[in-house]
Write a protein that holds these residues in place. Sequence first.
Motif, mmCIF file in Angstrom:
data_model
loop_
_atom_site.group_PDB
_atom_site.id
_atom_site.type_symbol
_atom_site.label_atom_id
_atom_site.label_comp_id
_atom_site.label_asym_id
_atom_site.label_seq_id
_atom_site.Cartn_x
_atom_site.Cartn_y
_atom_site.Cartn_z
ATOM 1 N N GLU A 151 48.336 38.573 42.332
ATOM 2 C CA GLU A 151 47.676 37.768 41.489
ATOM 3 C C GLU A 151 46.042 37.473 41.998
ATOM 4 O O GLU A 151 45.241 37.397 41.040
ATOM 5 C CB GLU A 151 48.514 36.542 41.527
ATOM 6 C CG GLU A 151 49.771 36.692 40.771
ATOM 7 C CD GLU A 151 50.746 35.755 40.769
ATOM 8 O OE1 GLU A 151 50.824 34.739 41.688
ATOM 9 O OE2 GLU A 151 51.766 35.892 40.164
ATOM 10 N N TRP A 152 45.958 37.352 43.446
ATOM 11 C CA TRP A 152 44.494 37.079 43.635
ATOM 12 C C TRP A 152 44.489 37.326 45.084
ATOM 13 O O TRP A 152 45.540 37.353 45.985
ATOM 14 C CB TRP A 152 44.180 35.741 43.355
ATOM 15 C CG TRP A 152 45.168 34.573 43.814
ATOM 16 C CD1 TRP A 152 46.026 33.913 43.061
ATOM 17 C CD2 TRP A 152 45.168 33.802 45.038
ATOM 18 N NE1 TRP A 152 46.628 32.833 43.847
ATOM 19 C CE2 TRP A 152 45.927 32.763 45.016
ATOM 20 C CE3 TRP A 152 44.520 34.104 46.273
ATOM 21 C CZ2 TRP A 152 46.278 32.142 46.237
ATOM 22 C CZ3 TRP A 152 44.753 33.365 47.331
ATOM 23 C CH2 TRP A 152 45.643 32.370 47.292
ATOM 24 N N ILE A 153 43.149 37.799 45.610
ATOM 25 C CA ILE A 153 42.844 37.773 46.925
ATOM 26 C C ILE A 153 41.732 36.768 47.235
ATOM 27 O O ILE A 153 40.859 36.633 46.395
ATOM 28 C CB ILE A 153 42.444 39.068 47.434
ATOM 29 C CG1 ILE A 153 43.766 40.148 47.176
ATOM 30 C CG2 ILE A 153 42.107 39.331 48.869
ATOM 31 C CD1 ILE A 153 43.153 41.610 47.383
ATOM 32 N N ALA A 154 41.864 36.022 48.497
ATOM 33 C CA ALA A 154 40.758 35.284 49.021
ATOM 34 C C ALA A 154 40.619 35.545 50.218
ATOM 35 O O ALA A 154 41.462 35.243 51.204
ATOM 36 C CB ALA A 154 40.893 33.778 48.406
ATOM 37 N N GLY A 155 39.445 35.884 50.703
ATOM 38 C CA GLY A 155 39.085 36.284 52.334
ATOM 39 C C GLY A 155 37.909 35.825 53.047
ATOM 40 O O GLY A 155 36.980 35.700 52.173
ATOM 41 N N LEU A 191 33.864 32.649 50.758
ATOM 42 C CA LEU A 191 35.004 33.470 50.381
ATOM 43 C C LEU A 191 34.538 34.634 49.410
ATOM 44 O O LEU A 191 33.864 34.693 48.777
ATOM 45 C CB LEU A 191 36.219 32.575 49.648
ATOM 46 C CG LEU A 191 36.744 31.551 50.587
ATOM 47 C CD1 LEU A 191 38.025 31.109 49.650
ATOM 48 C CD2 LEU A 191 37.291 32.300 51.916
ATOM 49 N N GLY A 192 35.345 35.893 49.627
ATOM 50 C CA GLY A 192 35.367 36.771 48.590
ATOM 51 C C GLY A 192 36.709 36.668 48.016
ATOM 52 O O GLY A 192 37.729 36.496 48.470
ATOM 53 N N ILE A 193 36.435 36.253 46.549
ATOM 54 C CA ILE A 193 37.772 36.219 45.739
ATOM 55 C C ILE A 193 37.855 37.168 44.623
ATOM 56 O O ILE A 193 36.741 37.480 43.838
ATOM 57 C CB ILE A 193 37.351 34.933 45.231
ATOM 58 C CG1 ILE A 193 37.338 33.658 46.295
ATOM 59 C CG2 ILE A 193 38.778 34.377 44.278
ATOM 60 C CD1 ILE A 193 37.087 32.384 45.758
ATOM 61 N N THR A 194 38.945 37.793 44.508
ATOM 62 C CA THR A 194 39.330 38.378 43.344
ATOM 63 C C THR A 194 40.564 38.234 42.841
ATOM 64 O O THR A 194 41.527 37.810 43.456
ATOM 65 C CB THR A 194 39.115 40.163 43.782
ATOM 66 O OG1 THR A 194 39.375 40.880 42.439
ATOM 67 C CG2 THR A 194 40.132 40.537 44.896
ATOM 68 N N ARG A 195 40.551 38.121 41.424
ATOM 69 C CA ARG A 195 41.743 37.234 40.482
ATOM 70 C C ARG A 195 41.822 38.054 39.395
ATOM 71 O O ARG A 195 41.041 38.585 38.709
ATOM 72 C CB ARG A 195 41.515 35.997 40.447
ATOM 73 C CG ARG A 195 42.475 35.286 39.755
ATOM 74 C CD ARG A 195 42.392 33.666 39.363
ATOM 75 N NE ARG A 195 42.711 32.973 40.567
ATOM 76 C CZ ARG A 195 41.995 31.980 40.926
ATOM 77 N NH1 ARG A 195 40.653 31.901 40.628
ATOM 78 N NH2 ARG A 195 42.209 31.326 42.242
ATOM 79 N N ARG A 196 43.140 38.563 39.032
ATOM 80 C CA ARG A 196 43.588 38.722 38.035
ATOM 81 C C ARG A 196 43.773 37.680 36.591
ATOM 82 O O ARG A 196 44.604 36.835 37.014
ATOM 83 C CB ARG A 196 45.135 39.547 37.849
ATOM 84 C CG ARG A 196 45.174 40.528 36.893
ATOM 85 C CD ARG A 196 47.058 40.520 36.870
ATOM 86 N NE ARG A 196 47.430 41.410 37.888
ATOM 87 C CZ ARG A 196 47.737 42.366 38.178
ATOM 88 N NH1 ARG A 196 47.383 43.330 36.970
ATOM 89 N NH2 ARG A 196 48.133 43.162 39.140
ATOM 90 N N ALA A 197 42.722 37.730 35.918
ATOM 91 C CA ALA A 197 42.642 36.471 35.002
ATOM 92 C C ALA A 197 43.130 37.040 33.673
ATOM 93 O O ALA A 197 43.361 38.455 33.526
ATOM 94 C CB ALA A 197 41.269 35.823 34.798
ATOM 95 N N ALA A 235 41.755 37.500 30.730
ATOM 96 C CA ALA A 235 40.619 38.487 30.064
ATOM 97 C C ALA A 235 39.835 39.422 31.092
ATOM 98 O O ALA A 235 39.463 40.403 30.502
ATOM 99 C CB ALA A 235 39.363 37.330 29.474
ATOM 100 N N GLY A 236 40.411 39.625 32.236
ATOM 101 C CA GLY A 236 39.858 40.473 33.214
ATOM 102 C C GLY A 236 39.869 40.122 34.435
ATOM 103 O O GLY A 236 40.674 39.270 34.934
ATOM 104 N N ILE A 237 39.255 40.748 35.369
ATOM 105 C CA ILE A 237 39.145 40.668 36.793
ATOM 106 C C ILE A 237 37.920 39.610 37.158
ATOM 107 O O ILE A 237 37.011 40.162 36.829
ATOM 108 C CB ILE A 237 39.227 42.130 37.802
ATOM 109 C CG1 ILE A 237 40.912 42.424 37.279
ATOM 110 C CG2 ILE A 237 39.087 41.905 39.221
ATOM 111 C CD1 ILE A 237 40.932 44.306 37.593
ATOM 112 N N GLU A 238 38.226 38.676 38.172
ATOM 113 C CA GLU A 238 37.250 38.133 38.662
ATOM 114 C C GLU A 238 36.959 38.617 40.031
ATOM 115 O O GLU A 238 37.700 39.329 40.918
ATOM 116 C CB GLU A 238 37.784 36.601 39.184
ATOM 117 C CG GLU A 238 37.773 36.025 37.916
ATOM 118 C CD GLU A 238 38.386 34.223 38.137
ATOM 119 O OE1 GLU A 238 38.420 34.066 39.407
ATOM 120 O OE2 GLU A 238 38.542 33.627 37.108
ATOM 121 N N LEU A 239 35.704 38.899 40.466
ATOM 122 C CA LEU A 239 35.031 39.650 41.463
ATOM 123 C C LEU A 239 33.939 38.789 41.987
ATOM 124 O O LEU A 239 32.779 39.157 41.249
ATOM 125 C CB LEU A 239 34.948 41.132 41.014
ATOM 126 C CG LEU A 239 34.352 42.038 42.131
ATOM 127 C CD1 LEU A 239 35.500 42.160 43.266
ATOM 128 C CD2 LEU A 239 33.988 43.359 41.456
#
Lengths: 439, 439
Positions: free
Chosen positions: A155-159, A252-258, A260-264
């Motif tokens: 679902e998401w990554i935050a690092g 943070l580096g955040i990537t999430r499956r939203a 409408a698309g992917i947050e990066l």
Amino acid sequence: MNPIKIGLLGLGTVGGGTLKVLQRNQEEIRRRAGRGIEVAMIAVRNLDRARAIVQEAGATVPVVNDPFAIVDSPEIDIVVELIGGYDLTRELVLRAIANGKHVVTANKALLAVHGNEIFKAAQDKGVMVAFEAAVAGGIPIIKALREGLTANRIEWIAGIINGTTNFILTEMRDKGLDFDTVLKEAQRLGYAEADPTFDIEGFDAAHKLTLMSAIAFGVPVQFERAYVEGITKLEAVDIRYAEELGYRIKLLGITRRAEAGIELRVHPTLVPAKRLIANVEGAMNAVVVNGDAVGPTLYYGKGAGAEPTASAVVADLVDVTRLHTADPEHRVPHLAFQPDALSDTPVLPIDEVRSSYYLRMRVADETGVLADITRILAEGGISIDAMLQKESREGEPQTDIIMLSHVTVEKRVNAAIAAIEALPTVLSKVTRIRMEELN
Amino acid sequence: MNPIKIGLLGLGTVGGGTLKVLQRNQEEIRRRAGRGIEVAMIAVRNLDRARAIVQEAGATVPVVNDPFAIVDSPEIDIVVELIGGYDLTRELVLRAIANGKHVVTANKALLAVHGNEIFKAAQDKGVMVAFEAAVAGGIPIIKALREGLTANRIEWIAGIINGTTNFILTEMRDKGLDFDTVLKEAQRLGYAEADPTFDIEGFDAAHKLTLMSAIAFGVPVQFERAYVEGITKLEAVDIRYAEELGYRIKLLGITRRAEAGIELRVHPTLVPAKRLIANVEGAMNAVVVNGDAVGPTLYYGKGAGAEPTASAVVADLVDVTRLHTADPEHRVPHLAFQPDALSDTPVLPIDEVRSSYYLRMRVADETGVLADITRILAEGGISIDAMLQKESREGEPQTDIIMLSHVTVEKRVNAAIAAIEALPTVLSKVTRIRMEELN
């Protein structure tokens, strides 16, 4: 069985560490891999310096000047690229692949920018390109994402994936100092480079995030779509206010499956102080991965340095050694998903990202100011979760207002900020920092 | 490619979760594995209940009563053992192996006790026995240890690997309550079982630790040599005093490579409050692994529950699917090291273990008491790192003394305790809790 033969391109910090670890733990590694791993050749610019390092590590390895001599050598099974940068390394890696050699690299910039081309070439040639060392140093996060969590819809990554900036933020908070002062200290201590741009502007983190995002969601690497904001404009006052509200600020580096698309996106972020990741201090790295089955998991360790990074390089060498004669179908796909099963889900522009927000503004200490601000937010569909108004100092007709919003779309916040800044009673620009609950 | 066919033995919490995750994420899993994973048969005791669960998961799978029907079925490629316990499961797993089937299991007890026999049989037959789900639920710690850290000489592991006891300890600390009270609450909430012995006495943690120890150090599993001490005798007062001294008490599984052998022990442990692992709350799990190259790394997540455990089961299924037709030499050895490269380093008896210690005693509030105690410790070669003496209450001629020792050998501490307890001015037994800096 004969040892597998590797060629090192570069003998800097990570190259030296790799040589040392392979030498010191050769017995332990052989007991695991079932086969020795031998550094058969090293290419460097400065031959004398390299020979000294090789001797110090107790090894005997021919050192050459020309990296192509390694990439083209029929004697070499695996090329380990530790030079860094894009141009020469792209050429070297593609030539190694064309020559049927496996590649291990710590080069996040190369893969974040040229990864699609490189993985495609490797796929076509049936060789492996391993890059555990490219993200979060010694933490086996690529393996966790690519193999350990295969059951999950991530679902998401935050690092926290850049040690320099986390060191600076930790110092800013601990000592109440401003960014510039701490940066100088970090440079003096060797935690920041003479030209720290890559780290402090967030590009290094964005390279790493790009790789994790591709692996998590089964999309191509698309660094050019990442939103990147560093920590250079962060003020000590916001770290302090965040603290009062129960939050820490981390890059943070955040990537999430939203939907409408992917947050990066890479940017300073408020995180609740009670979260484990909020308590990752100094130059350490940590990555939180949230999967639909497993829930939140966290991986923590040293994200840089000679031996931590070498730990990841050598783990890749063992993996490649184990699988180098195997049918490619037995191997883990480079980007976790089968190459013919990648998705074209788009990366969302930052305007479309959903987040909570920390807003700080300086206002005239007059009746009705707060009413005007909250009306603008309400009209923008932004609801407020918490507010902090500081008492104005004796004789000072101004005060700071800090608001924490609920989750909303970024473009709404930007519109509201423009309207707020147009109020005559609002005396400063609005400082806006994104905020994530990470639960 | 046709889907690989698996047979589930057991459809309890983890079995139900596995079915659900495989069903819900089948597309995602296929995109990763390059091949579908199909539950082809399920064996359970209660057919009606199982059929209801299968239907609820939206699957159509034949349900049978006899687990041997699965183990012997020529249709099944991988047997997933989720029954638990030793006797029947040992027979089932060995028969599955004899039939040339790969096995995935979450059964820590089975492997900690019969692992050597099972891994040998699997090795001889050329099949895999995968057990990520046996340790720390959804956290991919087996993969991290076995593959992610292969470059390292592992120095020690310390883990919170039992959620029930960590939940109880968290509640005891937060609410200042005693063990018995909190246990009842935990049972009511479903965090502890009706018969909680396995968890609260430390056996479950010891099973998991035994597996991690074998993988870390390349030794056979030897649960019978583990030192196991639970949390049932822990008092709220010690949690409070530890707090005052800057420590938290956690039930840790610790395994360390010492000079004379391997330490393998489960017991309540004081940990500095500032360590990340000290801040792992509630039913969560976390494992710290210290490697000579990488330094300390930490892995955190849910250690139990239907879907977190299923996450690990399915990750194993993907790994096995990927490698099931591969030459066994391409696979990772069951215990990380090649079977012919295991070491016979002995497990140390608890008397020989090196640790720091927290000592609490009730003493008469008289001149010379402290002098007697510190003399005994000094004569025993035990040096004191910190001390806390509570003021005696009004009219009460007794007081608590708490001492924290530097690292020493356990038998020395035991001898000193016996001598201290023999002092006429020492009015209680000495409470002794081990303490680890974990840095």
